[in-house]
Design a protein around this motif. Structure first.
Motif, PDB file in Angstrom:
ATOM      1  N   PHE A  32      42.626  51.602  67.079  1.00  0.00           N
ATOM      2  CA  PHE A  32      42.528  50.627  65.995  1.00  0.00           C
ATOM      3  C   PHE A  32      41.361  49.691  66.276  1.00  0.00           C
ATOM      4  CE2 PHE A  32      43.649  46.363  64.324  1.00  0.00           C
ATOM      5  CZ  PHE A  32      43.672  46.668  62.966  1.00  0.00           C
ATOM      6  N   LYS A  33      40.468  49.541  65.267  1.00  0.00           N
ATOM      7  CA  LYS A  33      39.305  48.675  65.429  1.00  0.00           C
ATOM      8  C   LYS A  33      38.880  48.152  64.055  1.00  0.00           C
ATOM      9  CE  LYS A  33      34.419  48.803  66.935  1.00  0.00           C
ATOM     10  NZ  LYS A  33      34.423  47.627  67.815  1.00  0.00           N
ATOM     11  N   LYS A  72      54.782  51.448  63.912  1.00  0.00           N
ATOM     12  CA  LYS A  72      54.481  50.182  64.578  1.00  0.00           C
ATOM     13  C   LYS A  72      55.593  49.875  65.564  1.00  0.00           C
ATOM     14  CE  LYS A  72      54.931  46.029  62.693  1.00  0.00           C
ATOM     15  NZ  LYS A  72      54.696  44.813  61.864  1.00  0.00           N
ATOM     16  N   LEU A 127      50.330  50.487  67.528  1.00  0.00           N
ATOM     17  CA  LEU A 127      50.423  51.568  66.561  1.00  0.00           C
ATOM     18  C   LEU A 127      50.589  52.877  67.325  1.00  0.00           C
ATOM     19  CD1 LEU A 127      47.654  50.661  63.947  1.00  0.00           C
ATOM     20  CD2 LEU A 127      50.080  50.020  63.962  1.00  0.00           C
ATOM     21  N   THR A 174      47.803  52.575  70.519  1.00  0.00           N
ATOM     22  CA  THR A 174      46.697  51.636  70.441  1.00  0.00           C
ATOM     23  C   THR A 174      47.247  50.251  70.129  1.00  0.00           C
ATOM     24  OG1 THR A 174      44.516  51.231  69.417  1.00  0.00           O
ATOM     25  CG2 THR A 174      46.262  51.970  67.962  1.00  0.00           C
ATOM     26  N   LEU A 192      44.933  57.793  68.851  1.00  0.00           N
ATOM     27  CA  LEU A 192      44.415  56.889  67.829  1.00  0.00           C
ATOM     28  C   LEU A 192      43.865  55.619  68.459  1.00  0.00           C
ATOM     29  CD1 LEU A 192      47.424  55.319  65.811  1.00  0.00           C
ATOM     30  CD2 LEU A 192      47.607  56.230  68.103  1.00  0.00           C
ATOM     31  N   MET A 246      42.398  51.206  56.625  1.00  0.00           N
ATOM     32  CA  MET A 246      43.774  50.836  56.338  1.00  0.00           C
ATOM     33  C   MET A 246      43.910  50.037  55.047  1.00  0.00           C
ATOM     34  SD  MET A 246      45.153  50.122  60.230  1.00  0.00           S
ATOM     35  CE  MET A 246      46.720  49.460  59.668  1.00  0.00           C
ATOM     36  N   ASP A 253      40.376  46.860  61.310  1.00  0.00           N
ATOM     37  CA  ASP A 253      41.094  47.399  60.149  1.00  0.00           C
ATOM     38  C   ASP A 253      40.822  48.873  59.900  1.00  0.00           C
ATOM     39  OD1 ASP A 253      42.407  44.977  59.458  1.00  0.00           O
ATOM     40  OD2 ASP A 253      40.565  44.251  58.517  1.00  0.00           O
ATOM     41  N   THR A 254      40.271  49.535  60.885  1.00  0.00           N
ATOM     42  CA  THR A 254      40.017  50.968  60.804  1.00  0.00           C
ATOM     43  C   THR A 254      40.816  51.680  61.885  1.00  0.00           C
ATOM     44  OG1 THR A 254      37.788  50.637  59.944  1.00  0.00           O
ATOM     45  CG2 THR A 254      38.259  52.773  60.927  1.00  0.00           C
ATOM     46  N   LEU A 255      41.385  52.820  61.526  1.00  0.00           N
ATOM     47  CA  LEU A 255      42.134  53.628  62.475  1.00  0.00           C
ATOM     48  C   LEU A 255      41.383  54.935  62.693  1.00  0.00           C
ATOM     49  CD1 LEU A 255      44.819  53.235  64.003  1.00  0.00           C
ATOM     50  CD2 LEU A 255      45.929  54.577  62.211  1.00  0.00           C
ATOM     51  N   PHE A 285      47.586  46.903  68.125  1.00  0.00           N
ATOM     52  CA  PHE A 285      47.408  46.459  66.750  1.00  0.00           C
ATOM     53  C   PHE A 285      47.236  44.938  66.690  1.00  0.00           C
ATOM     54  CE2 PHE A 285      49.581  45.826  62.434  1.00  0.00           C
ATOM     55  CZ  PHE A 285      48.410  46.061  61.721  1.00  0.00           C
ATOM     56  N   GLU A 290      38.537  58.962  60.363  1.00  0.00           N
ATOM     57  CA  GLU A 290      38.340  57.522  60.209  1.00  0.00           C
ATOM     58  C   GLU A 290      39.111  57.069  58.960  1.00  0.00           C
ATOM     59  OE1 GLU A 290      34.724  54.337  59.223  1.00  0.00           O
ATOM     60  OE2 GLU A 290      34.275  56.443  59.622  1.00  0.00           O
TER      61      GLU A 290
END
Length: 278
Positions: free
Chosen positions: A23-24, A272, A256, A244, A21, A43, A26-28, A246, A40
């Motif tokens: 995280f970028k 988390k 995450l 990834t 995974l 969140m 607010d997108t996972l 967070f 995609e």
């Protein structure tokens, strides 16, 4: 390394066998080793989209046919997804543009994977890449030592692109055991010139067959010395395979994590992990 906390953050319905995974914004972005999609997940809105990585993708690909996407990394706006190399059908590399939201290139890394095996003296039955990192200059690949010879190896490839001339280095590591079974690399991420990695103990000597899950650890490798700074057991039951960043400040990093439950159920739990670094 200071204290840590591990908690369930949320569940995603529609993704199974999560293996990586990113995280970028607010997108996972999530991959599953059984799946032919890149997922995609927004969140905030909880919206889930699927992006095709292979022709005619399905969610639960039969074991003999799957591309076995076990790792991915991001640099700027490009995601790179890698097959594990543990069988001839698992040598793929997919390039995905996060702006265009589509696959832009597909490559077969058979020749590169063979060079890596020969360089590090890893037999095909011990070759199983499950972690990848790219920082714009160097590629880092983590070979999971769950084969007969337990070869936990970190490859460093100095190259802008993997199909160009490159310089190859490798380092072997003896990771801690859990209940008598040695842990093996499952993912990694770069933070401030340090590689934070996950490793899990699975009671098997095969890169192909699953075994009993005995727990997972987190650790850190200093890129200056290529030595392990620390390892810490974070679970006695989970097979964590995705990592990834967070959130981060001077005292704490929040990661995450996802896990591969070795199940055909299309549901993934995102955890988390908060790690004190001061």
């Amino acid at each position: 390394m200071g204290k840590f906390t591990l908690e369930i953050l949320f569940h995603i319905i529609g993704i199974g066998s999560a293996s990586g995974l990113i995280f970028k914004n607010d997108t996972l972005f999530v991959i599953g080793d059984n799946s032919g999609y890149l997922y995609e997940y927004q969140m905030n809105s909880k919206d889930l989209k699927r992006h095709e990585l292979v022709p005619n993708p399905i969610e639960n690909t039969p074991k003999k046919e799957k591309a076995d996407f076990e790792s991915m990394t991001i640099f700027q706006d490009t995601i790179y997804v890698f097959g594990s190399g543990s069988s001839p059908k698992r040598n793929g590399m997919i390039t995905f543009d996060t702006h265009q939201k589509k696959k832009v290139e597909s490559n077969n890394l058979k020749n590169l994977y063979e060079v890596m095996q020969n360089f590090a003296a890893i037999k095909p039955e011990d070759f199983n890449l499950e972690g990848s990192v790219y920082n714009g200059e160097n590629w880092y690949f983590f070979n999971r030592g769950n084969g007969p010879e337990a070869k936990n190896t970190l490859f460093t490839i100095e190259a802008k692109k993997l199909n160009e001339e490159f310089r190859l280095l490798s380092n072997d590591y003896k990771l801690p055991k859990i209940k008598g079974v040695r842990t093996s690399f499952t993912d990694a991420v770069l933070v401030d010139n340090k590689l934070y990695f996950l490793a899990t103990a699975e009671n098997t000597q095969s890169t192909y067959a699953d075994g009993a899950i005995l727990g997972s650890i987190i650790g850190r490798i200093d890129l200056g010395t290529m030595k392990i700074d620390f390892t810490k057991k974070i679970s006695a039951t989970n097979k964590f395979e995705g990592l990834t960043v967070f959130k981060k400040d001077n005292k704490k990093i929040e990661f995450l994590l996802c896990e591969d439950a070795d199940s055909e159920n299309l549901e993934s739990t995102i955890y988390k992990l908060s790690l004190n670094i001061k």
